[in-house]
Design an enzyme around this catalytic site. Sequence first.
Site: not given
Length: 656
Positions: A316, A409
């Site tokens: 990421e 999330c």
Amino acid sequence: MPRTRSALPPTGPVRLGPEARTALRPATAGIDAGFWHTRRTVNARTSVPQGPELLRVAGNLHNLRLAAPAPEALSDAAVEGEFQGAYPFVDTDVYKWLEAASWQLAQGSDEDLQAHVDRIVALVAAAQQPDGYLNTWFQLLKGGERYKDLRWGHELYCAGHLIQAAVAHHRATGRPELLGVARRFADHIDSVFGPPGSGKEIDGIDGHPEVETALVELYRETGERRYLDLAGYFVDRYGHGLLGGEAYCQDRIPVREAENVEGHAVRQLYLLAGATDLATETGDAGLRAAAERLWRAMTTTKTHITGGLGAHHDKEDFGDPYELPNERAYCETCAAIASVQWSWRMALLTGEARYGDLIERTLYNGFLAGVSLDGESWLYVNPLQVRDGHTDPGGDQSARRTRWFRCACCPPNVMRLLGSLEHYLATSDEGGLQIHQYVTGSYTAEGISVRAETDYPWHGTIAFTVEATPEETPEETPAGRPWTLSLRIPHWCREFRVRCAERTYDQTDAPVTDGWLRLERTWAPGDQVVLELGLEPRLTAADPRVDAVRGCVAIERGPLVHCLEQVDHHGGGLDDVVLDPTRPLAVKHRPDLLGGVTTVVAAGRRRHIPDAGWWPYTAAEGPSQQDGEPVELTAIPYYAWANREDGSMRVWLPTS
């Protein structure tokens, strides 16, 4: 020159401390119609209310019951089973939902939502251990082991989101229960963590920054200086090899020395939000300089046109400068949210309009694409292209909207930003009121109240009416004192006009400084200002160092980035489509499409690409691909993509 500011407003995610060294302070705003009111209504009526059931099904609430010493007291039956969830940070989904619900409760009474919040707050309090520690993964799966895996354990990350939820709950409702849980956990952390020589047990940092900005806000809420000092300790210990020296977890180089953002995008941005909070509260010039340097490096070399951040699915990660791919762009929704949070803190600290420019771009594009129009499904990643024939296995990194994620999330993160959005719109200083984002509603600060009416971003007219001005003092004239209404002129705006007190300005003579149109006068209730921003559609090219989009353009109109979707272009996909940049762009409002949007219509063609046989490469001087079938291209706002049937999509369009 920045001066000490008072702590205003009483609610909102950022409330400055009494000694904050900041150019601006948050003002209050209300959104009661228009674009963002619609999006927030969906959030309030659909997304937030479904949170408790989604958290129940995913097992998050089950884990809290299991961790409670007497779980049968919290439910109709004794709780049995094992920990549910794949990650040690699943508690944060609960905390972010609690924060979102708290901001929603601040908007007005909601008995059902209040009951859910009360029940879940009780669960959280019951799961907390006597010394303040709270993390169901370690309490249930690791035999109570603590802080043995700071790189992956996310214990402090979870604590950060708990603290932010508690602060929101306290500011929104005035109730102390969750704030008490957060303070006990923060006190526990403070008793355990500290620098060498402090006598504390652990000199360490979390692999996922987040607790830093939360601790600053806890200091602002309670006045306890040790929370601010603890945040400063954590920020300054990154980059010293405590986690192996990896950029992924922000441990390669100290914040004060870094020249560009790197590593895991969300972790970097949360850390920098905390560093900016510290600079604001302490006047630390080194941290401020680093924050300004890193923000500029990020925007000039590592930000997608949508405001999205993150080039790599692997880790990421931000990637290298100008490494901004299309179909493999990561652009996690949480990274867009973290960008807004950081840029808002930078706007408060510096007073500069460019931070509001990035917030606007990110809100309308990189962030809003993360939630469906109906508020019931989500995107974790936000690519800028989906190719013809794309096969998608689904999951967290899918280019198709998903009801929920294993790593969930993003959905509650979206909920909390939409729930608190009115706190990111305006500021004040000793000179007056600054309006950063344009909505229909009222902006209020220190005796000033300004009403705005607008259909932005579909139309560029924003009409302001002064509703209240500060009361005059004996030293002032009966008419009151002059103050300045500052309006942000977006960086994309080529032409604008403003009418104020029977005078009209345009971009050639308006009093614009560093992106702010500043109108100073002795205002009276009823005074009006009309700002007209030109919303002509435009073609945008990237820096030539962005290899992925060389020879391509993007369509924009106002703050909105547009894209093509296959569903609007019958007869084929989008991989062979070429835009003709010599033909004018047209604007077409479509009340029947995607809840009502304004589209941009462009001329293009479908290339006739000759069959190259078994080898897809030909000589550069080979057959021309400039001819082809004419086709009308319909570009929709990027935030609205992936709300109809599956198919290809693209933002950047080749011109040859």
